[in-house]
Motif scaffolding. Structure first.
Motif, PDB file in Angstrom:
ATOM      1  N   PRO A  37      -3.000  -4.592   1.126  1.00 24.04           N
ATOM      2  CA  PRO A  37      -3.289  -3.609   2.188  1.00 24.04           C
ATOM      3  C   PRO A  37      -2.298  -3.711   3.345  1.00 24.04           C
ATOM      4  O   PRO A  37      -2.647  -4.111   4.443  1.00 24.04           O
ATOM      5  CB  PRO A  37      -4.717  -3.972   2.615  1.00 24.04           C
ATOM      6  N   LEU A  38      -1.076  -3.339   3.066  1.00 23.91           N
ATOM      7  CA  LEU A  38       0.004  -3.421   4.046  1.00 23.91           C
ATOM      8  C   LEU A  38       1.004  -2.312   3.737  1.00 23.91           C
ATOM      9  O   LEU A  38       1.429  -2.175   2.582  1.00 23.91           O
ATOM     10  CB  LEU A  38       0.700  -4.790   3.899  1.00 23.91           C
ATOM     11  N   LEU A  39       1.373  -1.529   4.752  1.00 30.10           N
ATOM     12  CA  LEU A  39       2.492  -0.598   4.591  1.00 30.10           C
ATOM     13  C   LEU A  39       3.760  -1.345   4.974  1.00 30.10           C
ATOM     14  O   LEU A  39       3.931  -1.734   6.128  1.00 30.10           O
ATOM     15  CB  LEU A  39       2.319   0.628   5.496  1.00 30.10           C
ATOM     16  N   LEU A  40       4.634  -1.545   4.007  1.00 31.81           N
ATOM     17  CA  LEU A  40       5.893  -2.252   4.302  1.00 31.81           C
ATOM     18  C   LEU A  40       6.864  -1.356   5.074  1.00 31.81           C
ATOM     19  O   LEU A  40       7.684  -1.828   5.829  1.00 31.81           O
ATOM     20  CB  LEU A  40       6.567  -2.705   3.009  1.00 31.81           C
ATOM     21  N   GLY A  41       6.797  -0.061   4.820  1.00 29.83           N
ATOM     22  CA  GLY A  41       7.677   0.870   5.551  1.00 29.83           C
ATOM     23  C   GLY A  41       9.020   1.106   4.888  1.00 29.83           C
ATOM     24  O   GLY A  41       9.603   2.162   5.014  1.00 29.83           O
ATOM     25  N   LYS A  42       9.510   0.082   4.203  1.00 31.97           N
ATOM     26  CA  LYS A  42      10.752   0.249   3.435  1.00 31.97           C
ATOM     27  C   LYS A  42      10.818  -0.857   2.390  1.00 31.97           C
ATOM     28  O   LYS A  42      10.107  -1.867   2.507  1.00 31.97           O
ATOM     29  CB  LYS A  42      11.968   0.239   4.339  1.00 31.97           C
ATOM     30  N   TYR A  77      -6.900  -4.677  -3.783  1.00 29.28           N
ATOM     31  CA  TYR A  77      -7.588  -4.003  -4.877  1.00 29.28           C
ATOM     32  C   TYR A  77      -6.621  -3.799  -6.031  1.00 29.28           C
ATOM     33  O   TYR A  77      -5.412  -3.929  -5.879  1.00 29.28           O
ATOM     34  CB  TYR A  77      -8.243  -2.692  -4.445  1.00 29.28           C
ATOM     35  N   ALA A  95       0.821  -1.219   0.000  1.00 28.87           N
ATOM     36  CA  ALA A  95       0.000   0.000   0.000  1.00 28.87           C
ATOM     37  C   ALA A  95       0.848   1.260   0.000  1.00 28.87           C
ATOM     38  O   ALA A  95       0.353   2.343  -0.319  1.00 28.87           O
ATOM     39  CB  ALA A  95      -0.949   0.005   1.203  1.00 28.87           C
ATOM     40  N   ASP A  96       2.127   1.141   0.342  1.00 27.81           N
ATOM     41  CA  ASP A  96       3.032   2.287   0.208  1.00 27.81           C
ATOM     42  C   ASP A  96       3.932   2.151  -1.028  1.00 27.81           C
ATOM     43  O   ASP A  96       4.982   2.784  -1.121  1.00 27.81           O
ATOM     44  CB  ASP A  96       3.842   2.563   1.491  1.00 27.81           C
ATOM     45  N   TYR A  97       3.474   1.322  -1.978  1.00 32.94           N
ATOM     46  CA  TYR A  97       4.079   1.230  -3.312  1.00 32.94           C
ATOM     47  C   TYR A  97       5.524   0.748  -3.323  1.00 32.94           C
ATOM     48  O   TYR A  97       6.373   1.250  -4.065  1.00 32.94           O
ATOM     49  CB  TYR A  97       3.951   2.561  -4.057  1.00 32.94           C
ATOM     50  N   TYR A  98       5.791  -0.237  -2.481  1.00 34.44           N
ATOM     51  CA  TYR A  98       7.035  -0.989  -2.630  1.00 34.44           C
ATOM     52  C   TYR A  98       6.724  -2.265  -3.397  1.00 34.44           C
ATOM     53  O   TYR A  98       5.641  -2.839  -3.254  1.00 34.44           O
ATOM     54  CB  TYR A  98       7.637  -1.338  -1.260  1.00 34.44           C
ATOM     55  N   VAL A 139      -2.837  -3.997  -5.300  1.00 32.27           N
ATOM     56  CA  VAL A 139      -2.346  -3.384  -4.068  1.00 32.27           C
ATOM     57  C   VAL A 139      -2.688  -4.255  -2.856  1.00 32.27           C
ATOM     58  O   VAL A 139      -3.858  -4.581  -2.631  1.00 32.27           O
ATOM     59  CB  VAL A 139      -2.937  -1.968  -3.888  1.00 32.27           C
TER      60      VAL A 139
END
Lengths: 178, 178
Positions: free
Chosen positions: A139-144, A171, A13-16, A137
């Motif tokens: 639904p998880l922010l990987l953070g890096k 999605y 979700a943060d596009y990594y 996408v």
């Protein structure tokens, strides 16, 4: 005819597109066997173009996912002699810029390129040489991790062709690059 | 009760919230007056919390958009004496960590916080103190700017509560933070 260039990627979700060590363990397979349109997409493709790092990642998969298809690996340094013969037969190694790759693909008679790898995608996008992006996408922010998008000196206008939610919680957005 | 913390933001398709100079000129207003749920969202909010840079951006707007509402500006350096009296009356300046802001908001009797500003949002997310994010995505890759998400040392699981496409070409994803 210049081949169509498509990006089909799973992203956080943060596009990594992967963790920093290129691992994809955060991408869980759908227990219902939902393929998010991948097989239909893959069938329409007659050339796979990826960067060297993505290639090295794919080499670690249990099976070679592109059997019977032409695969181009873009690299400034890699040569066939770096590869085991069984691997070397599967790919073409090219040291080319995005526009040269398109000319080359056209000469091969290819009509639809599946472009993979963060740096490769960023290079084609920056040259205005991507036609569509299908992003699934999680639904998880990987953070890096390895980012999908990188800095660009110009803007790229998109159009949302399709937007789909899945019961699995993912999605998918299908962009046309204008 | 600990207040609910919401992010409601317009972002580019590469998840920038503003250009590098903080400008928002790429955000075109919908000619049909579509507000993408903003007014309904804003009515449910009783406290606005933003970072110093977002505050300075809002000061440049023609009208103060938060009339009659409590606004907290987080800053390590700004004091009331730095502000014109008419501005100083409109905001509280706090030098607090995210968890302290929540305690403070709870003591004020606030129930729903609207969190704004990239660094502020990133700080709350990293502490697990954001409850929902409503992102309205403009179909444009800006290529550079102020990023919505920043590096984090831990992952944050999300749930897609809602996904909407608009005739204007934008789409909106509503995440619950798990």
């Amino acid at each position: 005819m210049i081949p169509k260039v498509s990006v089909y990627l799973a992203v956080s979700a943060d596009y990594y597109i992967a963790r920093e060590d290129h691992s994809l363990d955060w991408l869980e397979h759908d227990p219902k066997g939902q393929d998010y349109g991948y097989n239909r997409f893959a069938k329409s493709v007659d050339l796979i173009v990826m960067g060297r790092k993505t290639f090295e990642k794919v080499l670690g998969f249990e099976t070679w996912p592109y059997e019977g298809r032409t695969v181009i690996v873009l690299s400034r340094s890699l040569t066939k002699s770096d590869l085991a013969p069984v691997i070397a037969r599967r790919v073409e190694l090219l040291n080319m810029e995005p526009a040269e790759v398109l000319c080359y693909a056209e000469a091969l008679g290819c009509t639809h390129i599946y472009l993979d790898g963060g740096i490769t995608i960023q290079g084609f996008l920056a040259q205005g040489l991507v036609n569509e992006m299908i992003l699934t996408v999680f639904p998880l922010l990987l953070g890096k991790g390895i980012p999908l998008f990188g800095p660009m000196d110009k803007e790229v206008a998109l159009e949302v062709l399709d937007l789909k939610g899945y019961d699995s919680g993912l999605y998918q957005v299908h962009y046309r690059v204008k």
